[in-house]
Design a protein around this motif. Structure first.
Motif, short mmCIF file in Angstrom:
data_model
loop_
_atom_site.label_atom_id
_atom_site.label_comp_id
_atom_site.label_asym_id
_atom_site.label_seq_id
_atom_site.Cartn_x
_atom_site.Cartn_y
_atom_site.Cartn_z
N ALA A 169 45.60 37.22 46.45
CA ALA A 169 46.21 38.36 45.77
C ALA A 169 47.51 37.95 45.09
N ASP A 170 47.77 38.56 43.93
CA ASP A 170 49.04 38.35 43.24
C ASP A 170 49.57 39.69 42.75
N ASP A 171 50.87 39.73 42.46
CA ASP A 171 51.50 40.96 41.97
C ASP A 171 51.81 40.85 40.48
N GLY A 172 50.95 40.15 39.76
CA GLY A 172 51.20 39.89 38.35
C GLY A 172 50.76 41.01 37.43
N CYS A 173 50.48 40.62 36.18
CA CYS A 173 50.22 41.61 35.13
C CYS A 173 48.86 42.28 35.26
N GLY A 174 47.93 41.65 35.97
CA GLY A 174 46.61 42.25 36.12
C GLY A 174 45.86 42.31 34.79
N PHE A 175 44.70 42.96 34.82
CA PHE A 175 43.91 43.14 33.61
C PHE A 175 42.92 44.27 33.82
N ASP A 176 42.30 44.68 32.76
CA ASP A 176 41.30 45.74 32.82
C ASP A 176 40.03 45.17 33.44
N GLY A 177 39.67 45.67 34.61
CA GLY A 177 38.51 45.15 35.31
C GLY A 177 37.23 45.27 34.53
N ALA A 178 37.17 46.22 33.60
CA ALA A 178 35.96 46.39 32.79
C ALA A 178 35.88 45.37 31.67
N ALA A 179 37.01 44.71 31.38
CA ALA A 179 37.04 43.70 30.32
C ALA A 179 37.92 42.55 30.78
N PRO A 180 37.41 41.69 31.69
CA PRO A 180 38.20 40.60 32.24
C PRO A 180 38.75 39.69 31.15
N PRO A 181 39.92 39.09 31.36
CA PRO A 181 40.50 38.20 30.37
C PRO A 181 39.70 36.91 30.26
N ARG A 182 39.93 36.21 29.19
CA ARG A 182 39.24 34.93 29.01
C ARG A 182 39.95 33.87 29.85
N LEU A 183 39.26 33.41 30.89
CA LEU A 183 39.83 32.38 31.76
C LEU A 183 38.93 31.15 31.75
N GLY A 184 38.33 30.87 30.60
CA GLY A 184 37.43 29.74 30.53
C GLY A 184 36.22 29.99 31.42
N HIS A 185 35.81 28.96 32.14
CA HIS A 185 34.68 29.09 33.05
C HIS A 185 35.15 29.31 34.48
N GLY A 186 36.44 29.59 34.67
CA GLY A 186 37.01 29.65 36.01
C GLY A 186 36.34 30.65 36.93
N LEU A 187 36.24 31.91 36.50
CA LEU A 187 35.65 32.94 37.35
C LEU A 187 34.19 32.64 37.64
N GLY A 188 33.47 32.20 36.62
CA GLY A 188 32.06 31.86 36.82
C GLY A 188 31.89 30.71 37.80
N ASN A 189 32.76 29.70 37.70
CA ASN A 189 32.69 28.58 38.63
C ASN A 189 32.97 29.02 40.06
N MET A 190 33.95 29.91 40.23
CA MET A 190 34.27 30.39 41.57
C MET A 190 33.10 31.15 42.17
N ARG A 191 32.46 32.00 41.37
CA ARG A 191 31.31 32.75 41.87
C ARG A 191 30.16 31.81 42.24
N HIS A 192 29.95 30.81 41.40
CA HIS A 192 28.87 29.85 41.67
C HIS A 192 29.13 29.11 42.97
N ARG A 193 30.36 28.70 43.20
CA ARG A 193 30.69 27.98 44.43
C ARG A 193 30.51 28.89 45.64
N ALA A 194 30.92 30.15 45.51
CA ALA A 194 30.75 31.09 46.62
C ALA A 194 29.28 31.26 46.96
N GLN A 195 28.45 31.41 45.95
CA GLN A 195 27.02 31.57 46.18
C GLN A 195 26.41 30.32 46.79
N ALA A 196 26.99 29.15 46.47
CA ALA A 196 26.47 27.88 46.98
C ALA A 196 26.58 27.78 48.49
N VAL A 197 27.50 28.54 49.10
CA VAL A 197 27.63 28.53 50.56
C VAL A 197 27.22 29.88 51.14
N GLY A 198 26.41 30.63 50.39
CA GLY A 198 25.89 31.89 50.88
C GLY A 198 26.89 33.03 50.87
#
Length: 221
Positions: A169-198
């Motif tokens: 968690a952070d107390d930063g600027c946040g973003f609109d959850g319906a339109a996530p900011p462009r963070l490259g492939h970061g969020l997708g990579n994190m989800r993929h890694r999470a799924q890789a360990v169930g």
């Protein structure tokens, strides 16, 4: 340089885990090769430079030897950083020590305080899962440092039934959850890694109110 243990886990039968585990095996192999081969050569060069400096005495050439020694020390530091990225030794000590280590490392490089709130014991989490969690947390913290404009960060771990729940968690600027900011492939990579360990990974954010990344991970016991 101390020898690196060859303790990379055998790829699991579950096809969801096999691909990620094989990648980690390859990273571990490269880290060992760098440590045992290139690391040994750098150590030998350092010893030779030390002998050269002693033999030069007051000769003006000693300045060049000292400069070469300084460059060599930088190369050693860079090598250790690469090895730590490929196969961080801290994962051998479990999830709690790993999270505390990554929090300190984040604070040292970003200047942002990062608090770890976790049980004193986190059993039942194998080394492969700890390594995957570390990579997810590192990616999340990197995004915070680059995009969040936060003042503080927290890593909160709780037991949740037969698993664990980790919040970054952070107390930063946040973003609109319906339109996530462009963070490259970061969020997708994190989800993929999470799924890789169930596990699963959710991102919760509101403009002006920070962001929370929630990782749930099944564990034995």
């Amino acid at each position: 340089m101390a020898a690196m243990p060859d303790d990379t886990p055998t790829p699991p039968c579950d096809p969801r885990l096999r691909e990620e585990c094989i990648r980690e095996q390859e990273r571990a192999r490269i880290a060992r090769d760098l440590h045992d081969d290139l690391g040994a050569h750098l150590t030998g060069i350092g010893m030779a430079l030390g002998q050269l400096r002693e033999s030069l005495g007051a000769h003006e050439g000693v300045r060049h030897a000292e400069y070469a020694q300084a460059l060599l020390e930088q190369a050693h530091e860079g090598l250790h950083a690469i090895i730590d990225e490929l196969r961080p030794p801290i994962v051998e000590f479990g999830l709690l020590d790993t999270l505390q280590w990554v929090a300190r490392d984040f604070t040292r490089h970003s200047g942002l305080p990062c608090r770890v709130d976790a049980p004193t014991r986190l059993d039942g989490i194998d080394e492969f899962a700890v390594l995957v969690v570390l990579r997810i947390v590192r990616e999340a913290l990197s995004n915070i440092a680059r995009h969040a404009r936060a003042r503080q960060v927290s890593l909160v771990v709780r037991r949740d039934g037969r698993g664990i729940r980790l919040q970054v968690a952070d107390d930063g600027c946040g973003f609109d959850g319906a339109a996530p900011p462009r963070l490259g492939h970061g969020l997708g990579n994190m989800r993929h890694r999470a799924q890789a360990v169930g596990g699963t990974l959710l991102t919760l954010s509101t403009p002006g109110q920070g962001t929370v990344i929630v990782l749930t991970l099944p564990v034995a016991g």
